[in-house]
Scaffold this motif. Structure first.
Motif, PDB file in Angstrom:
ATOM      1  N   THR A 188      -7.089  -7.356 -38.842  1.00 57.62           N
ATOM      2  CA  THR A 188      -7.209  -7.241 -40.089  1.00 57.62           C
ATOM      3  C   THR A 188      -7.376  -5.616 -40.503  1.00 57.62           C
ATOM      4  N   ALA A 189      -7.437  -5.556 -42.002  1.00 55.78           N
ATOM      5  CA  ALA A 189      -7.730  -4.179 -42.449  1.00 55.78           C
ATOM      6  C   ALA A 189      -9.312  -3.916 -41.977  1.00 55.78           C
ATOM      7  N   ALA A 190     -10.166  -4.898 -41.932  1.00 54.01           N
ATOM      8  CA  ALA A 190     -11.547  -4.533 -41.503  1.00 54.01           C
ATOM      9  C   ALA A 190     -11.832  -4.285 -39.992  1.00 54.01           C
ATOM     10  N   ASN A 191     -10.837  -4.788 -39.127  1.00 47.99           N
ATOM     11  CA  ASN A 191     -11.238  -4.681 -37.780  1.00 47.99           C
ATOM     12  C   ASN A 191     -10.129  -3.930 -37.104  1.00 47.99           C
ATOM     13  N   TYR A 192      -9.124  -3.617 -37.586  1.00 52.02           N
ATOM     14  CA  TYR A 192      -7.923  -2.909 -36.722  1.00 52.02           C
ATOM     15  C   TYR A 192      -8.265  -1.817 -35.840  1.00 52.02           C
ATOM     16  N   LEU A 193      -9.222  -1.044 -36.141  1.00 52.63           N
ATOM     17  CA  LEU A 193      -9.675   0.201 -35.212  1.00 52.63           C
ATOM     18  C   LEU A 193     -10.320  -0.298 -34.166  1.00 52.63           C
ATOM     19  N   THR A 194     -10.968  -1.573 -33.954  1.00 50.64           N
ATOM     20  CA  THR A 194     -11.266  -2.247 -32.776  1.00 50.64           C
ATOM     21  C   THR A 194     -10.699  -3.185 -32.128  1.00 50.64           C
ATOM     22  N   ALA A 195      -9.844  -3.691 -32.788  1.00 51.60           N
ATOM     23  CA  ALA A 195      -9.038  -4.879 -32.453  1.00 51.60           C
ATOM     24  C   ALA A 195      -7.664  -4.454 -31.749  1.00 51.60           C
ATOM     25  N   ILE A 196      -7.173  -3.223 -32.163  1.00 51.96           N
ATOM     26  CA  ILE A 196      -6.029  -2.698 -31.641  1.00 51.96           C
ATOM     27  C   ILE A 196      -6.414  -1.747 -30.268  1.00 51.96           C
ATOM     28  N   PRO A 197      -6.359  -2.143 -29.193  1.00 55.70           N
ATOM     29  CA  PRO A 197      -6.688  -1.368 -28.007  1.00 55.70           C
ATOM     30  C   PRO A 197      -5.988  -0.067 -27.920  1.00 55.70           C
ATOM     31  N   ASP A 198      -6.983   0.903 -27.338  1.00 55.10           N
ATOM     32  CA  ASP A 198      -6.543   2.257 -27.133  1.00 55.10           C
ATOM     33  C   ASP A 198      -5.708   2.031 -25.814  1.00 55.10           C
ATOM     34  N   PRO A 199      -4.455   2.721 -25.784  1.00 52.23           N
ATOM     35  CA  PRO A 199      -3.524   2.495 -24.588  1.00 52.23           C
ATOM     36  C   PRO A 199      -4.395   3.255 -23.367  1.00 52.23           C
ATOM     37  N   LYS A 200      -5.214   4.051 -23.431  1.00 56.01           N
ATOM     38  CA  LYS A 200      -6.013   4.783 -22.319  1.00 56.01           C
ATOM     39  C   LYS A 200      -6.826   3.576 -21.554  1.00 56.01           C
ATOM     40  N   THR A 201      -7.389   2.725 -22.364  1.00 52.48           N
ATOM     41  CA  THR A 201      -8.145   1.631 -21.814  1.00 52.48           C
ATOM     42  C   THR A 201      -7.261   0.219 -21.226  1.00 52.48           C
ATOM     43  N   LEU A 202      -6.076   0.486 -21.293  1.00 54.60           N
ATOM     44  CA  LEU A 202      -5.014  -0.622 -20.549  1.00 54.60           C
ATOM     45  C   LEU A 202      -4.579   0.128 -19.396  1.00 54.60           C
TER      46      LEU A 202
ATOM     47  N   VAL B 201       2.282  -3.796 -34.033  1.00 57.47           N
ATOM     48  CA  VAL B 201       1.307  -4.736 -34.319  1.00 57.47           C
ATOM     49  C   VAL B 201       2.015  -5.702 -35.205  1.00 57.47           C
ATOM     50  N   ARG B 202       1.706  -7.017 -35.388  1.00 59.73           N
ATOM     51  CA  ARG B 202       2.331  -7.804 -36.281  1.00 59.73           C
ATOM     52  C   ARG B 202       1.841  -7.776 -37.728  1.00 59.73           C
ATOM     53  N   SER B 203       0.452  -7.231 -37.677  1.00 56.74           N
ATOM     54  CA  SER B 203      -0.195  -7.109 -39.248  1.00 56.74           C
ATOM     55  C   SER B 203      -1.181  -6.464 -39.347  1.00 56.74           C
ATOM     56  N   ILE B 204      -1.800  -5.591 -39.992  1.00 53.49           N
ATOM     57  CA  ILE B 204      -3.118  -4.891 -40.143  1.00 53.49           C
ATOM     58  C   ILE B 204      -3.708  -5.149 -41.480  1.00 53.49           C
TER      59      ILE B 204
ATOM     60  N   TYR C 261       0.535   4.550 -22.266  1.00 50.65           N
ATOM     61  CA  TYR C 261       0.954   5.022 -23.603  1.00 50.65           C
ATOM     62  C   TYR C 261       1.426   4.121 -24.750  1.00 50.65           C
ATOM     63  N   VAL C 262       1.432   2.804 -24.240  1.00 51.63           N
ATOM     64  CA  VAL C 262       1.981   1.715 -25.282  1.00 51.63           C
ATOM     65  C   VAL C 262       0.562   0.845 -25.554  1.00 51.63           C
ATOM     66  N   SER C 263       0.382   0.359 -26.695  1.00 49.85           N
ATOM     67  CA  SER C 263      -0.467  -0.695 -27.179  1.00 49.85           C
ATOM     68  C   SER C 263       0.242  -1.927 -27.826  1.00 49.85           C
ATOM     69  N   ASP C 264       0.522  -2.846 -27.285  1.00 49.04           N
ATOM     70  CA  ASP C 264       1.290  -3.854 -27.716  1.00 49.04           C
ATOM     71  C   ASP C 264       0.377  -5.254 -27.768  1.00 49.04           C
ATOM     72  N   PRO C 265      -0.765  -5.301 -28.611  1.00 49.59           N
ATOM     73  CA  PRO C 265      -1.660  -6.392 -28.533  1.00 49.59           C
ATOM     74  C   PRO C 265      -1.010  -7.720 -29.004  1.00 49.59           C
TER      75      PRO C 265
ATOM     76  N   LEU D 249      -6.285   5.766 -36.262  1.00 50.48           N
ATOM     77  CA  LEU D 249      -6.204   5.478 -34.855  1.00 50.48           C
ATOM     78  C   LEU D 249      -5.980   6.860 -34.052  1.00 50.48           C
ATOM     79  N   PHE D 250      -5.260   7.726 -34.630  1.00 50.01           N
ATOM     80  CA  PHE D 250      -5.028   9.127 -33.882  1.00 50.01           C
ATOM     81  C   PHE D 250      -6.238   9.776 -33.663  1.00 50.01           C
ATOM     82  N   ASN D 251      -7.136   9.794 -34.733  1.00 49.59           N
ATOM     83  CA  ASN D 251      -8.342  10.516 -34.690  1.00 49.59           C
ATOM     84  C   ASN D 251      -9.391   9.965 -33.860  1.00 49.59           C
ATOM     85  N   LYS D 252      -9.254   8.429 -33.845  1.00 47.82           N
ATOM     86  CA  LYS D 252     -10.441   7.773 -32.980  1.00 47.82           C
ATOM     87  C   LYS D 252      -9.949   7.767 -31.627  1.00 47.82           C
ATOM     88  N   TRP D 253      -8.756   7.751 -31.256  1.00 46.87           N
ATOM     89  CA  TRP D 253      -8.295   7.972 -29.874  1.00 46.87           C
ATOM     90  C   TRP D 253      -7.998   9.275 -29.298  1.00 46.87           C
ATOM     91  N   LYS D 254      -8.152  10.324 -30.385  1.00 47.60           N
ATOM     92  CA  LYS D 254      -7.955  11.592 -29.770  1.00 47.60           C
ATOM     93  C   LYS D 254      -6.966  11.842 -29.193  1.00 47.60           C
TER      94      LYS D 254
END
Length: 525
Positions: A29-43, A83-86, A47-51, A98-103
């Motif tokens: 959702t709009a409230a949790n997408y920053l945490t719900a979408i995984p950073d590709p570096k943690t998978l 993602v199907r939805s944010i 380079y691809v994040s497809d939750p 997302l860009f600035n959070k994942w640096k």
């Protein structure tokens, strides 16, 4: 009867509410997408994040292999997110966050790019770092989306949309390594023109004519709509205007400080230079004021201000001064010009003559002869050796420590006049015991040393250089910082990051601190 019907209705509503399926716990959702979408570096994927599992099983590994090769070359670091939805969040806002959070990208080159596809909003966004804006300006990002990604996305073929978009980006960044795929041609005329150009290029190559290769992304196709999602940026103010405006602001603040330092209750005068500067900068930044006019005003206004200020000081200096009042007039004139000597170099044609007069006038205030106030005979100033016998021991100490400079005048009748000139740069204070300006800055006597857990304290001791009187003031010593406190927090955070992703530990990802430059483009399919 009515009561029984009401009870039945309530039971029915309760049953219907219980039959409704609960909202999925993992919904983005709009409230949790920053945490719900995984950073590709943690998978395991680098380079691809497809939750939501949009891509086919074999697409992500192939993309990771291509993007890893690009990253290893140091050219760029590209992350892909589907993602199907944010929720109600704007895709552009989500891409920047997302860009600035994942640096994404290297910290030193800012060579990161984020490709974000939001399926329910039918939107694709590119977010670029500062280091890629020259190679991938907004218009190129927009054309890649329009020519290579939108048609397969409309058909629901998101694998091909992402693959073609990535291939076009790599082809743009490394033309020799990979060629951009053939663009989607909207009309038969476009297809015919494309084929004719290809045949012409083949004929030229066969005839031995070498033609410089050109990127088709640099040229607009007929009928290409640039107003849909990409707007040509309006030309901003010249960088020279911004630099000059900043320097002018510094100059105005320095002039304000130096010319109002001795005027009590006049601090509000700072609004005058600030308001004046704003009145010039705003039209200049909006291209409503010619650059030449702007520079002339920026230079001319402080020049006029200094003419008025120095003219006022000149008129004040022409007033007659009694011999005993010379030190006060001398100190006032020094204070009025303190910190403004640089203006003789900034405005040399206009002010060089004024500063010559100023220095000459200061000398006259101390050296010009005058009549004795008691007998009227001319007085002359004694030299530094002869004046010592007319000074008290404490006054000699003041001269020795350059706190006060004394001039002793003598007439033929034997009358003497002693004038004292305070050094404006002295750090000595008047001693409460002997009343001479010989109390020097003190040293700190530590009574309790500061530790990493508590403050320390000591006595600040000021000692008179003449009578040896001491003044003690208690002073707190700040607590010492914990050794390695900043590095420990950084190491713990990096350790937790590596611990949460065993798959990324073997990755050669260079994404380590990039920041978004605000560039990129977005398109809807």
């Amino acid at each position: 009867m009515f009561r029984h019907q009401l009870i039945c209705w309530r039971l029915c509503l309760a049953v219907l509410a219980g039959c409704q399926s609960p909202e999925p716990a993992g919904r983005i959702t709009a409230a949790n997408y920053l945490t719900a979408i995984p950073d590709p570096k943690t998978l395991g994927e680098s380079y691809v994040s497809d939750p939501d599992g949009v891509l086919s099983p074999g697409t992500a590994p192939a993309l990771n292999a291509r993007l890893d090769s690009l990253d290893r070359s140091g050219r760029a670091h590209i992350d892909v997110v589907l993602v199907r939805s944010i929720g109600e969040e704007v895709p552009k806002t989500a891409a920047t966050a997302l860009f600035n959070k994942w640096k994404i990208g290297r910290k030193d080159t800012n060579n990161g790019l984020l490709m974000l596809l939001v399926l329910d909003q039918r939107r694709v966004e590119f977010e670029t770092g500062y280091g890629l804006e020259a190679d991938l300006p907004d218009i190129i990002c927009y054309r890649i989306q329009q020519r290579y990604m939108l048609e397969p996305a409309r058909a629901g073929d998101y694998d091909r949309a992402v693959e073609q978009g990535v291939a076009a980006l790599i082809g743009r960044l490394r033309p020799a390594a990979a060629a951009a795929p053939r663009p989607v041609l909207a009309t038969a005329e476009d297809s015919l023109r494309y084929r004719l150009d290809s045949l012409q290029q083949v004929a030229q190559e066969q005839s031995g004519i070498v033609v410089a290769a050109s990127d088709p992304l640099d040229e607009a196709l007929p009928g290409e709509d640039l107003a849909n999602s990409y707007a040509t940026p309006e030309p901003g103010p010249p960088i020279g205007t911004l630099i000059v405006a900043g320097l002018a602001l510094v100059l105005y603040l320095v002039l304000w400080f130096c010319t109002t330092r001795g005027l009590r209750g006049r601090g509000w005068l700072v609004l005058l230079p600030l308001g004046l500067l704003a009145g010039l900068v705003v039209p200049a930044l909006q291209n409503e004021l010619a650059t030449e006019s702007f520079l002339a005003l920026i230079y001319g206004l402080p020049l006029l201000f200094l003419h008025g200020y120095f003219g006022w000081q000149y008129r004040r200096a022409q007033r007659p001064v009694a011999p005993a009042a010379r030190p006060e007039a001398y100190a006032q004139l020094q204070a009025a010009h303190r910190g403004l000597a640089f203006t003789a170099y900034l405005f040399p044609v206009a002010l060089v003559l004024y500063w010559r007069w100023y220095r000459r006038h200061l000398t006259e205030l101390r050296d010009a002869p005058f009549a004795c106030p008691e007998c009227g005979l001319p007085m002359h100033k004694l030299d530094s050796t002869a004046e010592l016998r007319h000074l008290e021991p404490g006054q000699r100490a003041e001269e020795e420590y350059r706190a006060v400079d004394y001039d002793v005048w003598e007439c033929a009748s034997g009358h003497h006049l002693r004038l004292s000139y305070l050094n404006p740069d002295t750090d000595k204070r008047i001693c409460p015991a002997c009343h001479y300006r010989t109390l020097g800055p003190g040293r700190l006597q530590v009574e309790q040393r500061a530790t990493t857990r508590a403050n320390g304290w000591g006595w600040r001791v000021e000692k008179c250089r003449f009578c040896q009187h001491e003044e003690k003031t208690k002073e707190i010593i700040p607590q010492l910082p914990t050794p390695g406190s900043s590095s420990s927090s950084g190491s713990s955070s990096s350790g937790s990051s590596s611990g949460s992703s065993s798959g990324s530990s073997s990755s050669s990802s260079s994404s380590s601190g990039g920041s978004s430059g605000g560039g990129g483009a977005g398109s809807s399919w």
